[in-house]
Design a protein around this motif. Structure first.
Motif, PDB file in Angstrom:
ATOM      1  N   ALA A 510      20.058  -4.250  29.768  1.00 54.85           N
ATOM      2  CA  ALA A 510      21.223  -3.476  30.197  1.00 54.85           C
ATOM      3  C   ALA A 510      21.001  -1.990  29.930  1.00 54.85           C
ATOM      4  N   ALA A 511      20.391  -1.658  28.788  1.00 53.62           N
ATOM      5  CA  ALA A 511      20.108  -0.257  28.470  1.00 53.62           C
ATOM      6  C   ALA A 511      19.121   0.328  29.475  1.00 53.62           C
ATOM      7  N   ALA A 512      18.111  -0.456  29.874  1.00 53.04           N
ATOM      8  CA  ALA A 512      17.149   0.020  30.867  1.00 53.04           C
ATOM      9  C   ALA A 512      17.824   0.280  32.189  1.00 53.04           C
ATOM     10  N   ALA A 513      18.759  -0.597  32.554  1.00 48.34           N
ATOM     11  CA  ALA A 513      19.481  -0.407  33.814  1.00 48.34           C
ATOM     12  C   ALA A 513      20.320   0.876  33.790  1.00 48.34           C
ATOM     13  N   ARG A 514      20.751   1.271  32.589  1.00 48.76           N
ATOM     14  CA  ARG A 514      21.529   2.509  32.451  1.00 48.76           C
ATOM     15  C   ARG A 514      20.642   3.744  32.317  1.00 48.76           C
ATOM     16  N   GLY A 515      19.332   3.547  32.323  1.00 45.26           N
ATOM     17  CA  GLY A 515      18.418   4.680  32.213  1.00 45.26           C
ATOM     18  C   GLY A 515      18.159   5.115  30.800  1.00 45.26           C
ATOM     19  N   GLU A 516      18.472   4.278  29.814  1.00 44.82           N
ATOM     20  CA  GLU A 516      18.321   4.646  28.411  1.00 44.82           C
ATOM     21  C   GLU A 516      16.970   4.250  27.833  1.00 44.82           C
ATOM     22  N   VAL A 517      16.156   3.533  28.601  1.00 40.75           N
ATOM     23  CA  VAL A 517      14.817   3.136  28.176  1.00 40.75           C
ATOM     24  C   VAL A 517      13.817   3.768  29.134  1.00 40.75           C
ATOM     25  N   ARG A 518      12.869   4.527  28.594  1.00 35.84           N
ATOM     26  CA  ARG A 518      11.965   5.315  29.438  1.00 35.84           C
ATOM     27  C   ARG A 518      10.936   4.447  30.157  1.00 35.84           C
ATOM     28  N   VAL A 519      10.207   3.613  29.402  1.00 39.62           N
ATOM     29  CA  VAL A 519       9.128   2.803  29.983  1.00 39.62           C
ATOM     30  C   VAL A 519       9.610   1.358  30.118  1.00 39.62           C
TER      31      VAL A 519
END
Length: 967
Positions: A510-519
């Motif tokens: 979910a964090a990656a989907a929000r752009g909070e995880v770079r790689v």
């Protein structure tokens, strides 16, 4: 076409042929061409249309024979050796009918010569002189040779000294050296093994005669050749001399000299030397016995006593325990692992088998990991490295504001380190790298063993394994998406498992989907699964191991996390990086199950006695061990894990007349593992009363009365409905044992692990570990050479039914050691002696599932597929997961031709084991301890879109799937 038209190969210069009457003549390759052509014409008839084809075929076969005869320098060859090579060439070329006719013709001629009194080479042979080390020559002492052969054959059924002597006369020549003569005697017996397995024991005794002379002469400084009877009376005195010499030259710990040597040497059983099979003794001779400048001076019973004394050195009554340990080892009821056998009682007693490490995400830890690997491997340790914490390709490097090249370049160096530090020159160094399936470099990791691509991103000599969380398998089943991360941005995933991992992983998605995880990168889970299986099929790697059952069922959940398994996937222990890090250590040994069964079943009382002593021996290893790095010492002394396993499972089935692919075999796997587990846990708990609990006992599953059987409920609760299908039945008094463990404690955090036992099972003369029999007749190749191996249980049954003859030997060769296509073999024997590829793999998984419920660690489980396809692989590995397995090992697939169709006899003092079909490129090494073995492309059947879609490629398809890295 006539026999004379086949073009002969060039005759090798100076090669002479020894006739049956002992006279010599020049070598003439034309005679080979003539004989071969006649053999074809006798079977296929004279066809003018085929004359050109036959001409070229015979010429090629003749060239093969000539090449084989001249591959190694020899002044002369016997006519029978030439005929052996003709038979070999025919069989290797697939000309089975012609070869069979040729075999029968040779037998008829031999019988005719014997009837006519014409086969009298031994009686009429010319005088042969032997050249001694000082250059002097003396006539061959045929009286002593006859006496040695009589002793070697004494008490062995179905063997005669005359047959060995006849083989010897085929190879001796005037001027032969004393060492060559001793080797020729052994070789003479070895050549008879394929037709009568009992000659393996004769060959062993002949090798023993050579070893006795070598050892005793070295210690005395004068040439001596004692026979067994003489040596039996001298064994105690010899052992004392040997220990004094070994201590003087710095090979053995001086502490052994402080034992009451009269007391311990009085227990030596010299007759047990005569019970060691040839493969076992040759393995001991080549790799285990102490030597000085290449000269062996350690005899078998002295070797076992030295190991036993080394393990008893800190006991209160050292002599009594040394004798107890010696009796167990020398009887082959139990065998310690290879590092223990190598080093026990020496000045560097590194006795542990396996070491597991975690590499942290910084250069100091990475390069410290290389150093640790080198130090651990030097003294024969097998390595399992957890590389998951190392950040992935494209991750940010804060210190330099640069971009990471990922974990793969570091793995390349780790693989090269394992090769460079080859376990003290005794066997190849070996390591396995583990990576979790969510790591962003996982797709590159899958390609590490490929033979194509950028070689700087390949590790051809290092094993690899996937560390797979349950959440990934759920996504595969649901055809969902799977997100890959760099561990520097999701660091806690490394230490989470079960429900906690699944929840945290979804939060990161979910964090990656929000752009909070770079790689990060999202893939279709089934596509990644398909690629995992494809690479496993093509290269034999990465192996598939399951993170959650390894952790949810670990007795040591309170003390840390299991981040990987070891080199052979049977060890599941906690590791931790950092200043107070722990390198997990496991100390292995295996019960010989074949020695604990009768036709009526398991000998439970004998098994209890064996296991009780074995656990004590393994626990002693923890305190005696020479630790090369402090992290290993800290971990081992704190947790004291041991891994008691088993070997000879297939032999135990044969003894009980249980077919390997049957419910009865699964039931026996269950009951034998239950008994092993019950007695091992009992022994460790009793040791806790005598010696104290292991330091981290409080808080463990043991302390809560949760035994391995009970931990299945923890896995079931985490998985949910439909994801675990495991039998929970039991027969022993586990309630009483739970209470005993809870109140008394445990001496060892872990007690059970089933290792491959490739080498120690050779020593004991039984089948490896839990493996089904691979072939009923094959040539085994390892670091000690090439050996004819025949299933003695099968031969005994065929003899009882009047079916064991030359034709049966030829048929076994032709059908790659399988009985399935041999019509005259009864159906019950085909079922009982079914080979690994003839057993439905679901039976192997079912048996492994029954064992796994009793084990606090895991088992080295090879899986076999005769006709691999995407659907078959998908179903097999999902079945393994649902069946509660913690790990799997190699995937074996059948090659087009997998056993040498040969007479198994060479002209160089070694058995012939040449691959029968060439491979375009070398496959992945089937073992960490053995050379790469050619693999053959296997056709892949069509599969549905929902199953892995495999390309045709190579799997780990080998003649003899040994792993010599652990044991």
């Amino acid at each position: 076409m006539t026999a004379s038209t086949a073009a002969p190969a060039a005759a090798p210069p100076a090669l002479r042929v020894i006739r049956r009457d002992g006279s010599e003549t020049g070598f003439d390759a034309t005679k080979i061409s003539v004989a071969t052509t006649k053999a074809f014409l006798a079977v296929e008839g004279d066809s003018g249309a085929a004359s050109s084809r036959l001409h070229h075929l015979v010429a090629g076969l003749t060239d093969q024979v000539v090449a084989a005869l001249t591959r190694h320098p020899a002044r002369a060859v016997h006519v029978e050796q030439i005929q052996d090579q003709v038979e070999l060439a025919l069989m290797r070329g697939g000309h089975h009918k012609v070869a069979r006719s040729y075999v029968l013709y040779r037998e008829q001629q031999a019988r005719a010569r014997a009837h006519d009194g014409g086969d009298t080479a031994a009686a009429d042979a010319p005088v042969v002189h032997v050249t001694h080390p000082d250059g002097s020559r003396a006539p061959l002492d045929r009286v002593r040779v006859a006496a040695v052969l009589d002793e070697a054959c004494a008490g062995v059924e179905d063997v005669t000294p005359d047959r060995v002597l006849a083989e010897l006369d085929r190879t001796v020549y005037d001027g032969i050296t004393a060492d060559e003569l001793a080797q020729a005697l052994v070789l003479a017996a070895r050549t008879l093994v394929e037709r009568e397995p009992a000659y393996s024991l004769v060959a062993s005794r002949l090798l023993l005669d050579r070893l006795r002379a070598e050892a005793v002469s070295h210690l005395s400084g004068t040439r001596e050749t004692p026979d067994h009877a003489t040596m039996a009376g001298r064994y105690a005195a010899y052992t004392k001399d040997y220990l004094r010499h070994a201590i003087a030259i710095g090979l053995v710990d001086p502490e052994l000299a402080t034992f009451d040597l009269d007391r311990v040497t009085a227990a030596i059983r010299p007759e047990r030397d005569l019970q060691i099979g040839f493969l076992g003794l040759q393995t001991l001779y080549d790799r285990y016995f102490l030597h000085e400048r290449g000269v062996r001076f350690e005899l078998p019973q002295a070797f076992f006593l030295r190991v036993a004394m080394g393990l008893a050195v800190r006991e209160v009554d050292r002599e009594a325990r040394a004798v107890e340990f010696y009796q167990l080892l020398s009887s082959f009821d139990f065998m310690a692992s290879t590092p223990t056998l190598f080093n026990s009682g020496t000045t560097r007693p590194q006795l542990s088998s396996c070491f597991l490490t975690t590499v942290d995400d910084d250069l100091e830890s990475i390069f410290g990991g290389y150093r640790d690997n080198a130090l651990l491997a030097k003294y024969s340790g097998g390595l399992g490295n957890d590389w998951t914490p190392v950040r992935g390709l494209g991750a940010h490097i804060r210190g330099t504001n640069g971009v990471s090249q990922g974990v793969v370049p570091f793995l390349k160096i780790a693989g090269d380190t394992a090769v460079a530090v080859n376990q003290g020159g005794k066997r190849k160094g070996a390591a396995c790298a583990y990576l979790e399936t969510w790591h962003v470099d996982i797709e590159e990791f899958l390609d590490l063993r490929k033979n194509t691509g950028d070689d700087r991103r390949r590790t051809h000599d290092m094993n690899t394994a996937n560390w797979v969380p349950d959440e990934f398998l759920r996504r595969v089943q649901a055809d969902g998406e799977w997100t890959l991360f760099s561990p520097d941005e999701v660091p806690d995933l490394h230490d989470l498992y079960g429900t906690a991992f699944a929840e945290r992983y979804r939060a990161y998605e979910a964090a990656a989907a929000r752009g909070e995880v770079r790689v990060h990168r999202t893939v279709r889970a089934v596509e990644l699964w398909r690629r995992m299986l494809t690479m496993l099929f093509e290269t034999g790697h990465p192996w598939i191991t399951f993170k959650d059952p390894c952790n949810l069922r670990s007795p040591q959940q309170h003390a840390g996390v299991v981040h990987s398994s070891n080199l052979c996937t049977e060890i599941t222990l906690n590791t931790r990086a950092g200043d107070e890090g722990e390198v997990a250590v496991c100390n292995l040994g295996s019960v010989n199950l074949a020695a604990h069964v009768t036709a009526d079943g398991l000998d439970a009382d004998k098994l209890r006695r064996t296991v009780t002593t074995a656990v004590r021996m393994l626990d002693n290893v923890v305190d005696i061990n020479f630790y090369t790095i402090p992290e290993a010492r800290r971990s081992n002394l704190r947790h004291r894990p041991v891994g008691l396993g088993l070997m000879g499972f297939s032999d135990a089935l044969f003894t009980q007349r249980i077919a390997p692919g049957s419910d009865a075999a699964v039931q026996f796997a269950d009951r034998s593992a239950e008994a092993l587990s019950f007695h091992a846990i009992t022994a460790s708990s009793d040791l806790a009363v005598e010696r104290g609990r292991y330091a981290s006992f409080d808080g463990s599953l043991w302390s809560r009365g949760i035994l391995p059987l009970d931990s299945l409920e923890l896995l079931a609760a985490a998985r949910g409905d439909g994801e675990l299908d495991v039998d929970r039945s039991s027969t022993l008094d586990w309630d009483a044992l739970r209470e005993k463990v809870r109140t008394q404690g445990m001496r060892n955090s872990n007690v059970l692990a089933i290792a491959p036992t490739a080498t120690i099972s050779n020593i004991c003369g039984v089948g490896q570990s839990i493996e089904p029999i691979h072939l009923n007749l094959y040539v085994k190749s390892n670091m000690s050479g090439d050996f004819t191996v025949i299933n003695p249980h099968l031969v005994r049954d065929l003899k009882d039914r009047g079916l064991w003859d030359e034709v049966m030997v030829a048929d076994l060769k032709y059908f790659d050691g399988s009985l399935a296509e041999i019509d005259r073999v009864p159906a019950d024997l085909k079922e009982l002696y079914a080979t690994a590829f003839e057993i439905e793999p679901r039976w192997l998984v079912a048996a492994a599932s029954r064992r796994q419920k009793w084990l606090d660690q895991a088992q080295s489980l090879n899986l076999y597929l005769a006709a691999p396809s995407g659907r078959a692989l998908d179903e097999l590995y999902r079945l393994a997961w649902r069946s509660g397995l913690k790990t799997t090992y190699y995937l074996r697939t059948r090659a087009a031709t997998s056993v040498e169709k040969s007479t198994l006899t060479g002209t160089d003092g070694r058995l012939t084991g040449v691959p029968s079909t060439p491979a375009a490129a070398p496959a992945a090494s089937p073992t960490a301890g053995g050379p790469a073995v050619p693999a053959t492309a296997v056709p892949i059947t069509a599969v549905p879109a929902t199953a892995p879609d495999l390309d045709p490629g190579r799997a780990c398809s080998v003649d003899d799937p040994d792993c010599e890295a652990c044991q």
